[in-house]
Design a protein around this motif. Structure first.
Motif, PDB file in Angstrom:
ATOM      1  N   LYS A  10      -3.558  60.953  40.966  1.00 11.53           N
ATOM      2  CA  LYS A  10      -2.741  62.119  40.815  1.00 11.53           C
ATOM      3  C   LYS A  10      -3.628  63.310  39.964  1.00 11.53           C
ATOM      4  N   LYS A  11      -3.173  64.418  40.027  1.00 10.71           N
ATOM      5  CA  LYS A  11      -3.608  65.486  39.123  1.00 10.71           C
ATOM      6  C   LYS A  11      -3.199  65.490  37.805  1.00 10.71           C
ATOM      7  N   VAL A  12      -4.160  65.792  36.855  1.00 13.31           N
ATOM      8  CA  VAL A  12      -3.669  66.120  35.475  1.00 13.31           C
ATOM      9  C   VAL A  12      -3.571  67.708  35.059  1.00 13.31           C
ATOM     10  N   ILE A  13      -2.653  68.016  34.049  1.00 17.44           N
ATOM     11  CA  ILE A  13      -2.825  69.412  33.703  1.00 17.44           C
ATOM     12  C   ILE A  13      -3.328  69.101  32.369  1.00 17.44           C
ATOM     13  N   LEU A  14      -4.111  70.056  31.962  1.00 14.66           N
ATOM     14  CA  LEU A  14      -5.075  70.237  30.703  1.00 14.66           C
ATOM     15  C   LEU A  14      -4.657  71.608  29.985  1.00 14.66           C
ATOM     16  N   TYR A  15      -3.982  71.600  28.785  1.00 15.84           N
ATOM     17  CA  TYR A  15      -3.551  72.466  28.099  1.00 15.84           C
ATOM     18  C   TYR A  15      -4.423  72.729  26.679  1.00 15.84           C
ATOM     19  N   PRO A  16      -5.690  73.430  26.624  1.00 13.38           N
ATOM     20  CA  PRO A  16      -6.195  73.205  25.314  1.00 13.38           C
ATOM     21  C   PRO A  16      -5.808  74.339  24.131  1.00 13.38           C
ATOM     22  N   LEU A  17      -5.790  73.889  23.295  1.00 11.81           N
ATOM     23  CA  LEU A  17      -5.651  75.124  22.035  1.00 11.81           C
ATOM     24  C   LEU A  17      -6.440  76.311  22.263  1.00 11.81           C
ATOM     25  N   SER A  18      -6.037  77.503  21.758  1.00  7.11           N
ATOM     26  CA  SER A  18      -6.849  78.744  22.532  1.00  7.11           C
ATOM     27  C   SER A  18      -7.759  79.102  21.123  1.00  7.11           C
ATOM     28  N   ALA A  19      -8.672  78.161  20.813  1.00  8.13           N
ATOM     29  CA  ALA A  19      -9.697  78.393  20.158  1.00  8.13           C
ATOM     30  C   ALA A  19     -11.228  77.877  20.641  1.00  8.13           C
ATOM     31  N   ILE A  20     -12.328  78.660  20.615  1.00  7.09           N
ATOM     32  CA  ILE A  20     -13.418  77.941  21.377  1.00  7.09           C
ATOM     33  C   ILE A  20     -13.727  76.757  21.171  1.00  7.09           C
ATOM     34  N   GLY A  21     -13.776  76.223  19.868  1.00 10.91           N
ATOM     35  CA  GLY A  21     -14.034  74.900  19.305  1.00 10.91           C
ATOM     36  C   GLY A  21     -13.144  73.718  19.823  1.00 10.91           C
ATOM     37  N   HIS A  22     -12.105  74.114  20.321  1.00 18.66           N
ATOM     38  CA  HIS A  22     -10.947  73.363  21.072  1.00 18.66           C
ATOM     39  C   HIS A  22     -10.869  73.270  22.554  1.00 18.66           C
ATOM     40  N   MET A  23     -11.269  74.408  22.778  1.00 21.39           N
ATOM     41  CA  MET A  23     -11.464  74.579  24.608  1.00 21.39           C
ATOM     42  C   MET A  23     -12.710  73.877  24.978  1.00 21.39           C
ATOM     43  N   ASN A  24     -13.796  74.157  24.374  1.00 19.69           N
ATOM     44  CA  ASN A  24     -14.950  73.605  24.880  1.00 19.69           C
ATOM     45  C   ASN A  24     -14.814  72.018  25.263  1.00 19.69           C
ATOM     46  N   PRO A  25     -14.254  71.417  24.381  1.00 19.08           N
ATOM     47  CA  PRO A  25     -14.243  69.778  24.484  1.00 19.08           C
ATOM     48  C   PRO A  25     -13.421  69.493  25.623  1.00 19.08           C
ATOM     49  N   MET A  26     -12.152  70.262  25.797  1.00 14.03           N
ATOM     50  CA  MET A  26     -11.219  70.108  26.954  1.00 14.03           C
ATOM     51  C   MET A  26     -11.845  70.446  28.212  1.00 14.03           C
ATOM     52  N   PHE A  27     -12.832  71.558  28.559  1.00 12.97           N
ATOM     53  CA  PHE A  27     -13.483  71.708  29.416  1.00 12.97           C
ATOM     54  C   PHE A  27     -14.618  70.688  29.888  1.00 12.97           C
ATOM     55  N   HIS A  28     -14.959  70.133  28.982  1.00 10.77           N
ATOM     56  CA  HIS A  28     -15.988  68.961  29.092  1.00 10.77           C
ATOM     57  C   HIS A  28     -15.108  67.693  29.669  1.00 10.77           C
ATOM     58  N   VAL A  29     -14.058  67.703  29.048  1.00  7.64           N
ATOM     59  CA  VAL A  29     -12.917  66.451  29.519  1.00  7.64           C
ATOM     60  C   VAL A  29     -12.751  66.426  31.047  1.00  7.64           C
ATOM     61  N   ALA A  30     -12.819  67.894  31.416  1.00  8.98           N
ATOM     62  CA  ALA A  30     -11.897  68.070  32.615  1.00  8.98           C
ATOM     63  C   ALA A  30     -13.168  67.855  33.605  1.00  8.98           C
ATOM     64  N   GLU A  31     -14.340  68.062  33.312  1.00 11.00           N
ATOM     65  CA  GLU A  31     -15.611  67.870  34.084  1.00 11.00           C
ATOM     66  C   GLU A  31     -15.841  66.250  34.114  1.00 11.00           C
ATOM     67  N   ALA A  32     -15.494  65.671  32.977  1.00  9.96           N
ATOM     68  CA  ALA A  32     -15.812  64.130  33.150  1.00  9.96           C
ATOM     69  C   ALA A  32     -14.655  63.570  34.286  1.00  9.96           C
ATOM     70  N   LEU A  33     -13.492  64.011  33.990  1.00  9.62           N
ATOM     71  CA  LEU A  33     -12.371  63.479  34.894  1.00  9.62           C
ATOM     72  C   LEU A  33     -12.610  63.919  36.398  1.00  9.62           C
ATOM     73  N   ASN A  34     -13.116  65.128  36.677  1.00  8.31           N
ATOM     74  CA  ASN A  34     -13.134  65.587  37.813  1.00  8.31           C
ATOM     75  C   ASN A  34     -14.293  64.666  38.596  1.00  8.31           C
ATOM     76  N   SER A  35     -15.222  64.368  37.798  1.00  8.44           N
ATOM     77  CA  SER A  35     -16.258  63.724  38.473  1.00  8.44           C
ATOM     78  C   SER A  35     -16.006  62.156  39.072  1.00  8.44           C
ATOM     79  N   LYS A  36     -14.859  61.800  38.555  1.00 10.30           N
ATOM     80  CA  LYS A  36     -14.249  60.600  38.851  1.00 10.30           C
ATOM     81  C   LYS A  36     -13.194  61.062  39.944  1.00 10.30           C
ATOM     82  N   GLY A  37     -13.114  62.366  40.480  1.00 13.47           N
ATOM     83  CA  GLY A  37     -12.002  62.601  41.470  1.00 13.47           C
ATOM     84  C   GLY A  37     -10.762  62.950  41.278  1.00 13.47           C
ATOM     85  N   ILE A  38     -10.466  63.042  40.017  1.00 13.56           N
ATOM     86  CA  ILE A  38      -9.293  63.654  39.462  1.00 13.56           C
ATOM     87  C   ILE A  38      -8.884  65.193  39.824  1.00 13.56           C
TER      88      ILE A  38
END
Length: 423
Positions: A10-38
């Motif tokens: 199933k899909k996941v919804i990602l909602y990062p805090l609006s600061a670059i130091g918090h958003m970048n890690p969330m973008f990396h998590v998205a890439e990690a999960l997406n690489s697994k087909g999520i």
């Protein structure tokens, strides 16, 4: 997990805090999960909103009003800024989430919400919709160990930040926790953290290893070619990369002492000077009258740099940072020695102590009374310390191994995907 199982994810919804130091890690998590087909769906505030074209076309984006983007001058105090974001974003977030979930037409294809614990209102809203939450902690595990301990208010670094301490309750009330760390780096802290919060913990870092390029390119569409070309012309491991993050500020006197220390060190350097780096100055670079002429080609001053690419460049032999976790993690896992100067949040002092005393991969300077001779000396010590370099070679090898097939973070990511599938 096999590929067929991933296709049913199933899909996941990602909602990062609006600061670059918090958003970048969330973008990396998205890439990690997406690489697994999520399947990835982002909810983002309009403040600091990235360019969707910089991301995978598989991602879906929803942008909500936060009241900050419309302000001529957003709150400069981090605590006030956080409070304003939480107050302004609550209802727009709820409306957006309701719209996304309502569009599923009865099919519960959204597995969970992955968010930042500093979004304190998401618990009630996610519970309203019966949507599990997984938290992403964007600092070191050791920091969360301190925050989750009963005597945190007696800790010298934390009493003045009750808003940050309150986020621990959001973590404990969630279904699980993702950490930008790995077992070989923070094993004892991760074990203590699991005992303190009593929820599944998934250390899948270093998160930037899942991304091919720096996530900051989604915010600032700048040409990195001149910076890389300049680095290409420098000797191996000779350049000191200097950057104090996206929001930390220093005063004019500190700025001048750092500049003189850099100049007197005779070390090649790449210095990222944001326009707002110096408190009270509209353009910090204007304070460096005659400085660039003095250092010549040995120093390069920019307003932005592709940090991930810079730290992996063969010319870079050290980093002078504010002690933020993203910068520290990226430096350590790329084998780059660090000088930490904690500037803003309490976790930066914790990170600096680990860099110097636990991992012994760098040195520390304190802002109080910083002076040019001290800066010059610490730069020379760092760039010439062969023992630190040898230790960092081991750290880099471990970081590369842990995200590879069979490594600790690789296995933790597999467990995270299975956990998401079970929700």
């Amino acid at each position: 997990m096999d590929r067929d199982g991933m296709k049913k994810m199933k899909k996941v919804i990602l909602y990062p805090l609006s600061a670059i130091g918090h958003m970048n890690p969330m973008f990396h998590v998205a890439e990690a999960l997406n690489s697994k087909g999520i399947s990835i769906t982002f909810i983002l505030t309009k403040y600091n909103s990235p360019n969707p074209s910089s991301f995978s076309t598989d991602y879906s984006f929803h942008f909500i009003d936060d009241g900050i983007a419309a302000m001529e001058t957003p709150p400069s105090n981090p605590v006030a800024f956080l409070a304003a974001l939480n107050s302004n974003s609550r209802q727009p977030f709820r409306d957006c989430l309701e719209s996304i979930l309502g569009s599923e037409k009865g099919e519960k294809s959204v597995a969970c919400l992955i968010t930042d614990p500093l979004w304190v209102f998401t618990r009630a809203i996610s519970e309203e919709f019966g949507l599990p939450r997984i938290m992403l902690h964007t600092s070191t595990a050791a920091d969360l160990v301190i925050l989750s301990s009963p005597d945190v208010l007696q800790h010298d670094d934390y009493p003045v930040f009750p808003e940050i301490i309150a986020m621990v309750e959001e973590v404990k009330a969630s279904s699980g926790l993702i950490c930008n760390s790995y077992e070989e780096l923070e094993g004892p802290s991760l074990n203590t953290l699991r005992q303190n919060i009593n929820i599944p913990v998934f250390p899948i870092g270093p998160l930037h290893k899942y991304s091919k390029t720096s996530a900051t390119s989604s915010f600032l569409l700048k040409d990195k070619t001149p910076i890389i070309k300049w680095l290409d012309n420098q000797p191996p491991k000779s350049v000191l990369y200097v950057s104090f993050g996206s929001i930390a500020t220093i005063n004019k006197a500190e700025f001048e002492e750092i500049a003189c220390g850099l100049a007197n060190s005779n070390q090649p350097f790449l210095w990222v000077i944001r326009p707002d780096l110096v408190h009270g100055s509209e353009n910090s670079q204007l304070l460096l009258e005659d400085f660039e002429e003095k250092v010549g080609e040995r120093g390069r001053i920019v307003t932005w740099a592709p940090q991930q690419e810079v730290l992996t460049h063969t010319a870079v032999g050290g980093a002078f940072i504010h002690g933020g976790w993203n910068s520290a993690m990226e430096s350590i896992s790329e084998g780059v020695p660090v000088i930490c100067m904690p500037c803003l949040f309490p976790d930066q002092k914790t990170i600096a102590r680990h860099v110097t005393d636990v991992w012994r991969v760098g040195l520390r300077v304190d802002r109080g009374g910083i002076e040019r001779g001290q800066v010059e000396e610490v730069i020379k010590r760092l760039m010439g310390d062969q023992e630190i370099r040898e230790r960092l070679d081991e750290f880099k090898g471990t970081a590369d191994k842990c995200v590879s097939h069979g490594g600790s973070s690789y296995e933790s990511l597999e467990k995270l995907c299975s956990f998401i599938l079970s929700l």
